[in-house]
Scaffold this active site. Structure first.
Site, short mmCIF file in Angstrom:
data_model
loop_
_atom_site.label_atom_id
_atom_site.label_comp_id
_atom_site.label_asym_id
_atom_site.label_seq_id
_atom_site.Cartn_x
_atom_site.Cartn_y
_atom_site.Cartn_z
CB SER A 94 3.73 -6.52 -6.91
OG SER A 94 2.99 -7.58 -7.50
CB ALA A 163 0.64 -19.30 -7.25
CE1 TYR A 205 -0.42 -4.04 -9.12
CE2 TYR A 205 -0.91 -6.38 -8.87
CZ TYR A 205 -0.03 -5.32 -8.79
OH TYR A 205 1.27 -5.54 -8.38
CG ASN A 207 0.42 -10.05 -11.43
OD1 ASN A 207 1.34 -9.51 -10.83
ND2 ASN A 207 -0.70 -10.41 -10.83
N GLY A 346 4.36 -5.65 -2.18
CA GLY A 346 4.34 -6.89 -2.93
C GLY A 346 3.97 -8.09 -2.08
#
Length: 391
Positions: A94, A163, A205, A207, A346
């Protein structure tokens, strides 16, 4: 441009960790007890704790007015016992978001994007379905995770969900390892679910926000986000070890440690994978030295005008880290010594990084070659970062 030269620092090996063959690789130069990573220092202890807790290896790179130091413990390859090299490239997860947000804010400074404009203006018809509405979500809300849009990693696709957070989900990440995803496909997965909350109500948060920002950059510039990151950040700063993987590229270029993942109770070498499931939310590769250079350049005004950097630093509470604040792709990080620290960090199967830059110019990146398996081991990596910042 960054005022820091390419790596010319000293290396210290923090300890033997879990594989005795490190003794053969412990090439150390002179260091005093006051330096981070010197024998008996809090950083040395913290890095050894990381290895003793079950991580194969850990690297700390510290860049400040005294130059650059690299401190390691454990190994970069369990099969050979080789240590993590000073110039090791890792998947930075990230941290990719900060590169994307920097490009986006450059476009804002150029008058090509408005922060508080609806996403629909730039991506017509993309954010829609199941209650999602691009007319009600702004560019700023994407950057700050206040959009309320669903997480494509959070449901509807168990392989992607695994994942994203394997330690908490007993699904084999190998199922997604070689699968290639296009950004529009990831967004479509998200749009198959309802919003998490009303736009602007809070920050969670997600993605999906940064996949959309990558698509937005491409729509506005007519070039790939990878090309924009390359031309606007990587090339000007001379980040020679940093890149966005090509389509279908599964390996890591140049020297790198092996990255491991605990799957169904077994440790698997997960170095090679198709990172397209992370795309502009988490697919990039870099070195700790390059990460330090990038964040230092960003925070010292070399990449953004003052007005945009100020916007980037306006934070909301960060739901994944108590005491932290999330800005526009930038995190205000709490540390024990009370220093002001900005960075990101990340995670991706095989690798995790923790990184930040202090107000007095110390840049720190901690890299491990396995994701934490639970909150306790995650906290041990956080403590190593804290030691590197505060020592």
């Amino acid at each position: 441009m960054s005022s820091f030269r390419r790596y010319r620092g000293r290396t210290v090996t923090a300890g033997l960790g879990i594989v005795a063959v490190l003794a053969a690789a412990a090439c150390t130069n002179d260091s005093s007890a006051s330096e981070p990573g010197s024998p008996g220092s809090s950083l040395t202890t913290a890095l050894n704790d990381v290895v003793h807790s079950g991580f194969p290896g850990v690297q700390a790179v510290i860049t400040d007015a005294n130059g650059q130091r690299t401190v390691t413990a454990g190994v970069g390859d369990l099969a050979t016992g080789a240590p993590i090299t000073d110039d090791a490239r890792v998947r930075i997860g990230s941290n990719t978001k900060t590169f994307v947000s920097t490009v986006l804010l450059q476009l804002v400074a150029e008058g090509k994007v408005e922060l508080d404009a609806p996403v629909e203006r730039y991506l017509p018809g993309v954010v829609q379905g199941n209650g999602n509405d691009g007319n009600r979500v702004t560019v700023r809300q994407l950057l700050q995770h206040t959009s309320g849009l669903p997480e494509y990693l959070g449901g509807g696709n168990p392989e992607l969900r695994a994942a994203a957070n394997t330690p908490q989900l007993e699904v084999n990440t190998d199922a997604v390892r070689w699968r290639h995803y296009e950004p529009a496909e990831l967004v479509a997965i998200a749009m198959s679910m309802p919003p998490q909350f009303e736009p602007g109500a809070k920050s969670v948060y997600t993605n999906t926000n940064y996949i959309l920002l990558g698509m937005l950059i491409e729509r506005v510039t007519g070039r790939s986000t990878a090309a924009e990151i390359g031309g606007r950040i990587i090339e000007p700063l001379g980040l020679r070890e940093t890149y966005f993987p090509d389509r279908g590229e599964t390996g890591i270029r140049g020297p790198h440690p092996r990255g491991y993942q605990e799957t169904d109770g077994k440790r698997v070498d997960f170095t090679d994978q198709d990172p397209s499931w992370g795309d502009t939310a988490g697919a990039m590769v870099s070195t700790a030295a390059d990460i330090n250079r990038f964040f230092t350049a960003l925070l010292t005004g070399k990449l953004l005008p003052a007005a945009q950097l100020e916007q980037m630093k306006k934070t909301v509470p960060f739901d994944r880290m108590p005491g932290a604040g999330y800005g526009l792709g930038l995190i205000h990080l709490p540390v024990s010594c009370g220093k002001e620290v900005w960075g990101h960090g990340g995670s991706i199967p095989g690798f995790e990084t923790r990184n930040g830059v202090t107000a007095d110019g110390r840049a720190v990146t901690i890299s491990v070659n396995q994701l934490p398996t639970d909150d306790a081991t995650a906290e041990i990596v956080v403590k190593a970062f804290d030691a590197a910042v505060c020592e």
